[in-house]
Design an enzyme around this catalytic site. Structure first.
Site, PDB file in Angstrom:
ATOM      1  N   LYS A 146       8.817   3.241   0.488  1.00 24.27           N
ATOM      2  CA  LYS A 146       9.653   3.020  -0.684  1.00 24.27           C
ATOM      3  C   LYS A 146      11.056   3.612  -0.513  1.00 24.27           C
ATOM      4  O   LYS A 146      11.316   4.348   0.454  1.00 24.27           O
ATOM      5  CB  LYS A 146       8.950   3.605  -1.904  1.00 24.27           C
ATOM      6  CG  LYS A 146       7.641   2.891  -2.229  1.00 24.27           C
ATOM      7  CD  LYS A 146       6.980   3.528  -3.430  1.00 24.27           C
ATOM      8  CE  LYS A 146       5.670   2.856  -3.782  1.00 24.27           C
ATOM      9  NZ  LYS A 146       5.051   3.485  -4.976  1.00 24.27           N
ATOM     10  N   TYR A 196       4.325  -6.843  -8.375  1.00 21.92           N
ATOM     11  CA  TYR A 196       3.690  -6.052  -9.428  1.00 21.92           C
ATOM     12  C   TYR A 196       3.352  -6.911 -10.644  1.00 21.92           C
ATOM     13  O   TYR A 196       3.426  -6.440 -11.779  1.00 21.92           O
ATOM     14  CB  TYR A 196       4.612  -4.902  -9.823  1.00 21.92           C
ATOM     15  CG  TYR A 196       4.836  -3.890  -8.722  1.00 21.92           C
ATOM     16  CD1 TYR A 196       3.813  -3.048  -8.296  1.00 21.92           C
ATOM     17  CD2 TYR A 196       6.075  -3.773  -8.112  1.00 21.92           C
ATOM     18  CE1 TYR A 196       4.019  -2.116  -7.295  1.00 21.92           C
ATOM     19  CE2 TYR A 196       6.299  -2.835  -7.106  1.00 21.92           C
ATOM     20  CZ  TYR A 196       5.261  -2.014  -6.702  1.00 21.92           C
ATOM     21  OH  TYR A 196       5.474  -1.095  -5.711  1.00 21.92           O
ATOM     22  N   PHE A 222       5.480   0.946 -18.513  1.00 23.96           N
ATOM     23  CA  PHE A 222       6.105   1.665 -17.393  1.00 23.96           C
ATOM     24  C   PHE A 222       6.809   0.739 -16.408  1.00 23.96           C
ATOM     25  O   PHE A 222       7.508   1.200 -15.516  1.00 23.96           O
ATOM     26  CB  PHE A 222       5.073   2.525 -16.646  1.00 23.96           C
ATOM     27  CG  PHE A 222       3.964   1.741 -15.994  1.00 23.96           C
ATOM     28  CD1 PHE A 222       4.127   1.161 -14.739  1.00 23.96           C
ATOM     29  CD2 PHE A 222       2.737   1.603 -16.622  1.00 23.96           C
ATOM     30  CE1 PHE A 222       3.115   0.452 -14.135  1.00 23.96           C
ATOM     31  CE2 PHE A 222       1.701   0.893 -16.018  1.00 23.96           C
ATOM     32  CZ  PHE A 222       1.895   0.312 -14.771  1.00 23.96           C
ATOM     33  N   ARG A 261      -5.182   3.999   2.536  1.00 27.08           N
ATOM     34  CA  ARG A 261      -5.274   4.597   1.192  1.00 27.08           C
ATOM     35  C   ARG A 261      -5.590   6.090   1.304  1.00 27.08           C
ATOM     36  O   ARG A 261      -5.002   6.910   0.606  1.00 27.08           O
ATOM     37  CB  ARG A 261      -6.354   3.899   0.362  1.00 27.08           C
ATOM     38  CG  ARG A 261      -6.155   2.430   0.125  1.00 27.08           C
ATOM     39  CD  ARG A 261      -5.077   2.075  -0.825  1.00 27.08           C
ATOM     40  NE  ARG A 261      -5.302   2.600  -2.149  1.00 27.08           N
ATOM     41  CZ  ARG A 261      -4.403   2.528  -3.127  1.00 27.08           C
ATOM     42  NH1 ARG A 261      -3.235   1.962  -2.918  1.00 27.08           N
ATOM     43  NH2 ARG A 261      -4.653   3.031  -4.312  1.00 27.08           N
ATOM     44  N   THR A 266      -1.852   8.808  -6.064  1.00 26.73           N
ATOM     45  CA  THR A 266      -0.575   8.281  -6.548  1.00 26.73           C
ATOM     46  C   THR A 266       0.363   9.411  -6.964  1.00 26.73           C
ATOM     47  O   THR A 266       1.547   9.396  -6.646  1.00 26.73           O
ATOM     48  CB  THR A 266      -0.803   7.320  -7.729  1.00 26.73           C
ATOM     49  OG1 THR A 266      -1.632   6.251  -7.268  1.00 26.73           O
ATOM     50  CG2 THR A 266       0.500   6.764  -8.244  1.00 26.73           C
ATOM     51  N   ARG A 292       1.559  11.743   0.889  1.00 20.97           N
ATOM     52  CA  ARG A 292       2.124  12.191  -0.392  1.00 20.97           C
ATOM     53  C   ARG A 292       1.944  13.692  -0.585  1.00 20.97           C
ATOM     54  O   ARG A 292       2.817  14.347  -1.144  1.00 20.97           O
ATOM     55  CB  ARG A 292       1.491  11.415  -1.535  1.00 20.97           C
ATOM     56  CG  ARG A 292       1.928   9.952  -1.566  1.00 20.97           C
ATOM     57  CD  ARG A 292       1.192   9.190  -2.637  1.00 20.97           C
ATOM     58  NE  ARG A 292       1.694   7.830  -2.770  1.00 20.97           N
ATOM     59  CZ  ARG A 292       0.942   6.828  -3.192  1.00 20.97           C
ATOM     60  NH1 ARG A 292      -0.331   7.009  -3.496  1.00 20.97           N
ATOM     61  NH2 ARG A 292       1.470   5.615  -3.300  1.00 20.97           N
ATOM     62  N   ASN A 296       6.969   8.189  -5.147  1.00 24.06           N
ATOM     63  CA  ASN A 296       5.823   8.633  -4.361  1.00 24.06           C
ATOM     64  C   ASN A 296       5.733   8.030  -2.954  1.00 24.06           C
ATOM     65  O   ASN A 296       4.650   7.879  -2.410  1.00 24.06           O
ATOM     66  CB  ASN A 296       4.525   8.411  -5.133  1.00 24.06           C
ATOM     67  CG  ASN A 296       4.281   6.951  -5.464  1.00 24.06           C
ATOM     68  OD1 ASN A 296       4.988   6.062  -5.002  1.00 24.06           O
ATOM     69  ND2 ASN A 296       3.263   6.708  -6.264  1.00 24.06           N
ATOM     70  N   HIS A 316       3.571   2.649  -0.582  1.00 25.64           N
ATOM     71  CA  HIS A 316       2.608   1.754  -1.232  1.00 25.64           C
ATOM     72  C   HIS A 316       1.689   1.220  -0.149  1.00 25.64           C
ATOM     73  O   HIS A 316       2.138   0.872   0.942  1.00 25.64           O
ATOM     74  CB  HIS A 316       3.321   0.570  -1.904  1.00 25.64           C
ATOM     75  CG  HIS A 316       2.379  -0.545  -2.238  1.00 25.64           C
ATOM     76  ND1 HIS A 316       1.635  -0.554  -3.393  1.00 25.64           N
ATOM     77  CD2 HIS A 316       2.023  -1.656  -1.543  1.00 25.64           C
ATOM     78  CE1 HIS A 316       0.871  -1.636  -3.406  1.00 25.64           C
ATOM     79  NE2 HIS A 316       1.095  -2.323  -2.294  1.00 25.64           N
ATOM     80  N   GLU A 349      -0.472  -9.570  -0.924  1.00 19.88           N
ATOM     81  CA  GLU A 349       0.792  -8.845  -0.727  1.00 19.88           C
ATOM     82  C   GLU A 349       1.442  -9.186   0.614  1.00 19.88           C
ATOM     83  O   GLU A 349       2.667  -9.298   0.690  1.00 19.88           O
ATOM     84  CB  GLU A 349       0.551  -7.338  -0.842  1.00 19.88           C
ATOM     85  CG  GLU A 349       0.175  -6.917  -2.244  1.00 19.88           C
ATOM     86  CD  GLU A 349      -0.209  -5.464  -2.365  1.00 19.88           C
ATOM     87  OE1 GLU A 349      -0.399  -5.014  -3.503  1.00 19.88           O
ATOM     88  OE2 GLU A 349      -0.319  -4.759  -1.337  1.00 19.88           O
TER      89      GLU A 349
END
Length: 155
Positions: free
Chosen positions: A11, A51, A59, A87, A93, A104, A114, A117, A128
């Site tokens: 990100k 998304y 949000f 993951r 998250t 993270r 964060n 993704h 995706e």
């Protein structure tokens, strides 16, 4: 264990903090094979497509503002159980709740900013990947290290 591909986005905060190399290194060190990689600017339209399930949630505007705020690095990695492996490597998250040793947990402090993704299921990964990559951008190749990463029956 099945060979899987999964989408990863590094990100805008990971790009701005110059953590992409470290994160890519961790993925490769784990034995995952990068089969596609590019840098891009996520548009509002691309964010809404990615998304889609969150667009109507309260949000979403903040999420859209963040993901479109700077360049991202988009990549596909491949390996046995790649979706869950990534993951687990990412951590929770909320970075503050992520265990040390996760991406993270080692590099973040925020729930929203964060770093990374990763697709949450093999089905999401397929969807995706199609959003971010054309089929001709995904490369299939033999890794000379493959036999040192997993036993033949695990691929």
């Amino acid at each position: 264990m099945s060979l899987q591909q999964t989408l990863i986005l590094l990100k805008p905060d990971a790009v701005q903090r110059r953590l992409c190399g470290k994160i890519l290194g961790r993925l490769e060190d784990r034995g995952l094979k990068i089969v596609a990689l590019k840098m891009l600017k996520v548009t509002k339209e691309l964010a809404a497509q990615h998304y889609a399930e969150h667009v109507k949630k309260p949000f979403y505007p903040q999420l859209e503002e963040f993901i479109t705020s700077g360049p991202v690095v988009s990549l596909i990695v491949e390996g046995p159980g790649a979706v869950q492996v990534v993951r687990d490597m990412m951590g929770k998250t909320n970075c503050r709740e992520s265990a040390p040793g996760t991406i993270r947990g080692d590099y973040g402090l925020s729930r929203q900013v964060n770093l990374i993704h990763g697709s949450d299921s093999p089905e999401s990964a397929q969807k995706e990947i199609a959003i971010y990559f054309r089929p001709e951008e995904i490369l299939s190749y033999d890794s000379t290290l493959a036999e040192w990463v997993c036993a033949g029956d695990e691929k």
